[in-house]
Design a protein around this motif. Structure first.
Motif, PDB file in Angstrom:
ATOM      1  N   LEU A  99     -90.122 -25.299  71.557  1.00 61.31           N
ATOM      2  CA  LEU A  99     -89.741 -24.772  72.721  1.00 61.31           C
ATOM      3  C   LEU A  99     -91.838 -24.414  73.835  1.00 61.31           C
ATOM      4  O   LEU A  99     -91.254 -24.900  74.169  1.00 61.31           O
ATOM      5  N   LEU A 103     -83.137 -29.307  71.028  1.00 58.89           N
ATOM      6  CA  LEU A 103     -82.052 -28.736  70.063  1.00 58.89           C
ATOM      7  C   LEU A 103     -81.521 -28.847  69.025  1.00 58.89           C
ATOM      8  O   LEU A 103     -81.136 -27.791  68.011  1.00 58.89           O
ATOM      9  N   ALA A 136     -88.505 -22.328  66.673  1.00 60.91           N
ATOM     10  CA  ALA A 136     -87.484 -22.534  68.071  1.00 60.91           C
ATOM     11  C   ALA A 136     -89.029 -22.177  68.348  1.00 60.91           C
ATOM     12  O   ALA A 136     -89.173 -22.849  69.798  1.00 60.91           O
ATOM     13  N   THR A 182     -84.700 -32.647  76.103  1.00 60.41           N
ATOM     14  CA  THR A 182     -83.929 -30.739  76.091  1.00 60.41           C
ATOM     15  C   THR A 182     -82.907 -30.864  74.500  1.00 60.41           C
ATOM     16  O   THR A 182     -82.884 -30.058  73.703  1.00 60.41           O
ATOM     17  N   VAL A 227     -83.944 -28.118  66.713  1.00 55.60           N
ATOM     18  CA  VAL A 227     -83.943 -26.040  66.024  1.00 55.60           C
ATOM     19  C   VAL A 227     -82.946 -25.741  65.952  1.00 55.60           C
ATOM     20  O   VAL A 227     -82.556 -24.809  65.552  1.00 55.60           O
ATOM     21  N   VAL A 283     -85.632 -21.572  60.668  1.00 56.72           N
ATOM     22  CA  VAL A 283     -85.295 -21.802  62.375  1.00 56.72           C
ATOM     23  C   VAL A 283     -86.193 -20.465  63.431  1.00 56.72           C
ATOM     24  O   VAL A 283     -86.030 -21.931  64.175  1.00 56.72           O
ATOM     25  N   LEU A 323     -79.247 -26.006  67.255  1.00 55.85           N
ATOM     26  CA  LEU A 323     -78.778 -24.744  67.555  1.00 55.85           C
ATOM     27  C   LEU A 323     -77.244 -24.969  67.572  1.00 55.85           C
ATOM     28  O   LEU A 323     -76.860 -26.176  67.535  1.00 55.85           O
TER      29      LEU A 323
END
Lengths: 486, 480
Positions: free
Chosen positions: A420, A376, A416, A372, A379, A412, A381
């Motif tokens: 995801l 992240l 995601a 995870t 992507v 972006v 974050l």
């Protein structure tokens, strides 16, 4: 002298590892040997002065009558790229623990040879030397893909080799042209290239020579067709080397050899280069969404990420440059992390199809958590390393053109989406038969994942040291290109 | 008087030494023991050992007591440069001899092989030292006619005989052209002396015609397109060591002479021959490469690739500056190492298994890892990939070509490098691929071929990286 030692250390590793005949201890010895260049780099970093320009310069004539010298040195940009290389190589070697590598002596030797070539590329200050290292990097990775690659490797590696080498030959012609423009006696030194008074049309031609070589390596759409196949078919360590470090060669080449030498050429063609990069971002993201194979998905996401980096560089402003350098580092770390996760999955499931997986989160929580966090980071974050670079890159592109930034920003959102969804398919849902018997992570695998997670978070929360190292040298490069930075 | 005699011996040192080696071999042949039934005793091994030791001594002797000066009414010259070029050829011949061990060990006519081989080398030496068209012609003929016999040295093979026939016809034709050109030259200039020709050049149409004839004759020998038709058949038909000798030593010597003649003697007609060389270079590179791509037989493939390599050399030659001459010489050294390494492996495999097709080499890495790496490195060097010396050679050729401002030529050369990459990689790929049903068995190399390959390998790696070699050649040319 010191920097020469740092460059040559991987070669020492390459020779020493051949003396180890036991497979298990070979992996440990290789890891140990890979710490030597890392230690040397850290040592250099402690002595490094960000505002000191080019440092640790080693300059000796190689072919004096032709003006070719063995000149290496590091400014902030080089230091960061060398650091990236020498941090990732131990990680890459560490990832072979618990894996069965046939013909392991050659395997580790080739990785060390690759490291030698990469560090050479990032430090050379002579056009000829740069070209030698640039091409040298191709040989070990080609053999790694050819000898340890997947089923379809024969056709794919041939394409990969010819594709990348063809691009380089155009760079060779451009270098020869630059060389012959220098005042007598001609020289290949980068400093003499800075002083050339080239007309815009000359610079336009040289731009294409360099751009083809770098764009194929990066790769920029539509010159990317070698990349997904090669990434998918290469052994995991080969893919890590390719995506983590090797494609940075192209991006680094643009900053070091194009921006300060032919600014007018870039100004003339930046619209096209950035346009292609942005098209590549959208295209590769869309392709990533459609992938069923996890490794291939990362390959396409990689094209999208580097497309944004390239666009940031060609926007020719401080924000874009800073973002590009930072994102090069982050992407290196994240890509290696993601490909390692893919390697774990392939090891457990025996194939790369995401539909066969699912529900792993119920079985292995350390894996779920680390996956995870790395995801992240990928992507972008906030508070992860991906965010810092991507934010600055988009800012840089926006300063060039708002419309381009709008499309580039899609990365972006798309990022995601595909990441995801991939996570959802692999980790969540009902655990199938295969997932129930998911073998727990070994301690080595855990350590590796934790290291990457640490890098993701630390750089995301406190990016300042890295930005400070790169900053002054980037503004010096931009100043040579006639751009005054803030 | 004695001084003159000593001078004579020193200046003709390389030729006389070679002659001595030939006579020793001849003497050994005459005194060879015979069995009771009149057939000669099989002592191939000792002959080969002797021959290789003699050649090694001959090569080493080339480094000592080199003097400069002229002989025979200035028609024969010896300088540091010619001594260096002769050393290169000596080394190449030694390497060929080392590699032919496997093949010659069972051959019935070892002695004749060496005598013919060294006779051609003697011819090349005379050619390199010549300062007069007639001596040059003499040397050229001496270096060609025994070669045709060598091509036919697989005595039972029909293909070998056919190749020899083709070769002798073609060289007779090109010699005729050359003689015709020389005689017309004499008509227009009244001299055939290299030192007197530059002053007598006036650029008339007749002289241009002669120049074209001269270049055509050169073209035949170095198999530049469109004079290349004999090459592939001869290379394929000849025994592999002879192919190596033809493609490397024979071509190299002609290229040495061609450079000297065009750069020094015909400098006055530079504009004219520049154009001819450019056209030849482009045609040679493109044709050689296109035909090489399609070949399945390794020897044929290397034949066409060697045509393409000559095209590259011509690119460097078109530079018309010191770098041009230097880069050509430099590249020939590298080419000797690279091509002999590749052909050396092929020669051993061919002599022991008779396999010469690319597909036969599938899985070669599994059975012969060392030979595979040598072959791969040699092919990378031929393709011009850093850090092998082949790249340095090609790079300097391109640099010399670009020095004349002709970037079109350089770009065409670069594009051709891509094409050549394809077929060289095709071989490497086959070698490292999974095995086919009957892979080439593991080969135990005898000492001599092993030594030969090792020297080539070291040469490939060192010649490029050690810049001293390039600087040295540059000094040789600068001292002229």
């Amino acid at each position: 002298m010191l920097s020469l030692l740092m460059i040559l250390l991987p070669l020492v590793g390459m020779l020493l590892i051949r003396m180890v005949s036991d497979k298990k201890s070979a992996a440990r010895v290789a890891l140990l040997l890979s710490f030597l260049p890392l230690a040397a780099t850290i040592w250099h970093a402690t002595m490094f002065d960000p505002n000191g320009g080019m440092q640790f310069v080693f300059d000796k004539w190689w072919v004096e009558s032709m003006g070719i010298s063995f000149k290496v040195g590091m400014d902030g940009l080089s230091l960061l790229m060398v650091l990236l290389t020498n941090v990732l190589v131990p990680i890459i070697i560490f990832s072979t623990f618990d894996r069965d590598i046939v013909d392991f002596k050659n395997f580790y030797s080739l990785i060390f040879l690759m490291q030698f070539a990469l560090v050479g590329v990032f430090t050379s200050l002579d056009g000829f030397l740069f070209y030698i290292f640039w091409e040298l990097a191709l040989l070990p990775i080609w053999f790694i893909c050819l000898l340890w690659g997947g089923a379809d490797r024969i056709r794919i590696t041939l394409k990969f080799f010819i594709y990348t080498l063809s691009g380089s030959l155009f760079m060779l012609v451009a270098l020869i042209y630059l060389y012959l423009q220098t005042p007598l006696p001609h020289t290949f030194s980068l400093d003499s290239f800075y002083d050339l008074a080239l007309t815009p049309s000359q610079q336009g031609w040289i731009f294409w020579g360099f751009f083809l070589a770098f764009a194929i390596k990066i790769p920029i759409f539509p010159l990317h067709t070698w990349q997904p196949d090669t990434y998918t078919n290469a052994p995991t360590q080969g893919t890590m080397l390719l995506s983590g470090i090797m494609l940075k060669m192209g991006l680094y080449g643009i900053i070091r050899w194009m921006v300060p030498v032919i600014p007018a050429g870039i100004a003339e063609w930046a619209w096209l280069a950035m346009g292609l990069s942005v098209v590549g971002i959208v295209y590769a993201s869309a392709m990533a969404i459609a992938q069923k194979d996890f490794k291939r998905l990362i390959a396409y996401s990689s094209i999208a990420h580097v497309g944004l980096i390239a666009a940031g560089i060609f926007s020719m402003n401080m924000m874009g440059m800073q973002g590009a350098v930072f994102q090069m580092l982050s992407h290196g770390v994240n890509a290696v992390g993601l490909f390692f996760i893919a390697d774990i999955l392939i090891d457990r499931y025996g194939n790369r199809e995401m539909k066969d997986m699912g529900g792993i989160a119920h079985v292995s929580s350390p894996f779920a958590i680390t996956f995870t966090i790395i995801l992240l980071g990928s992507v972008a974050l906030p508070l992860t390393n991906g965010f810092v670079g991507e934010f600055m890159l988009l800012n840089g592109v926006f300063q060039y053109s708002g419309w381009l930034a709008l499309f580039a920003g899609l990365t972006v959102i798309f990022g995601a989406v595909y990441m995801l969804r991939a996570y959802q398919r692999i980790m969540l849902g009902e655990a199938g038969e295969a997932s129930k018997s998911f073998r727990a992570l070994t301690s080595n695998e855990k350590i590796l994942l934790y290291i990457i997670v640490a890098l993701v978070i630390v750089n995301g929360v406190y990016p300042k040291p890295l930005l400070d190292i790169a900053g002054p040298s980037l503004s010096a490069i931009l100043a040579k290109a006639g751009v005054v930075s803030m | 008087m004695t001084d003159q005699l000593i001078d004579f011996f020193l200046l003709m040192k390389s030729e006389l030494l070679l002659l001595a080696v030939i006579f020793i071999m001849l003497f050994m042949n005459i005194t060879a023991k015979e069995n009771a039934d009149g057939t000669p005793v099989d002592n191939n091994h000792s002959i080969l050992v002797t021959a290789n030791i003699l050649l090694l001594l001959n090569f080493l002797a080339g480094f000592f007591m080199n003097t400069s000066g002229n002989l025979f009414g200035d028609s024969f010259t010896s300088t540091e440069l010619t001594a260096f070029q002769k050393n290169i050829l000596n080394l190449g011949t030694l390497l060929v001899s080392l590699q032919s061990y496997t093949w010659l060990k069972t051959h019935k006519h070892v002695m004749e092989f060496y005598m013919l081989l060294l006779a051609t080398l003697l011819g090349m030496f005379l050619m390199i030292s010549s300062q007069h068209m007639l001596l040059f012609y003499l040397g050229l003929e001496l270096s060609t006619i025994p070669l045709a016999a060598l091509v036919n040295f697989d005595l039972e093979k029909k293909k070998s005989a056919e190749a020899a026939m083709k070769m002798i016809m073609m060289s007779a034709f090109s010699s005729a052209l050359l003689l015709f050109g020389i005689s017309l030259f004499y008509g227009t200039m009244g001299t055939l002396h290299f030192q007197e020709i530059p002053a007598a050049l006036n650029g008339s149409d007749l002289q241009l015609y002669c120049l074209i004839l001269l270049i055509a004759a050169f073209g035949f020998k170095i198999s530049a397109v469109p004079f290349h038709f004999w090459t592939a058949d001869v290379y394929e038909g000849a025994p592999v060591p002879v192919t190596s000798y033809l493609s490397v030593i024979s071509k190299g010597s002609i290229l040495f002479v061609m450079t000297t003649v065009l750069y020094n003697v015909f400098a006055g007609m530079g504009v004219e021959w520049y154009l001819i060389i450019c056209v030849l270079a482009v045609a040679t590179m493109i044709t050689g490469n296109i035909f090489a791509v399609r070949q399945q037989n390794l020897k044929r493939l290397l034949a066409f690739s060697s045509i393409a390599q000559v095209g590259f050399i011509l690119v460097g030659m078109s530079g018309q500056n010191t770098e041009g001459a230097v880069s050509v010489t430099y590249f020939i050294i590298i080419y000797i190492f690279s091509n002999l390494a590749a052909l050396g492996v092929i020669s051993v495999v061919s002599a022991l298994t008779g396999k010469e097709k690319i597909s036969d080499y599938k899985g070669f890495y599994k059975t012969n890892p060392m030979l595979s790496w040598i072959l791969a490195i040699a092919l990378f060097s031929l393709a011009g990939i850093p850090p092998t010396s082949g790249f340095f050679g090609k790079f300097f050729l391109l640099l010399a070509g670009a020095g004349n401002g002709n970037y079109t030529l350089v770009i065409i050369a670069a594009l051709n490098m891509i094409v050549s990459l394809y077929y060289y990689l095709k071989i490497v790929k086959a070698v490292f691929m999974d095995a086919n049903e009957e892979p080439i068995p593991t080969i135990n190399l005898a000492f001599f071929p092993k030594a030969g390959l090792l020297i080539c390998l070291i040469g490939i790696i060192v010649t490029g990286l050690a810049s001293g070699s390039y600087n040295y050649i540059q000094e040789l040319f600068a001292s002229l």
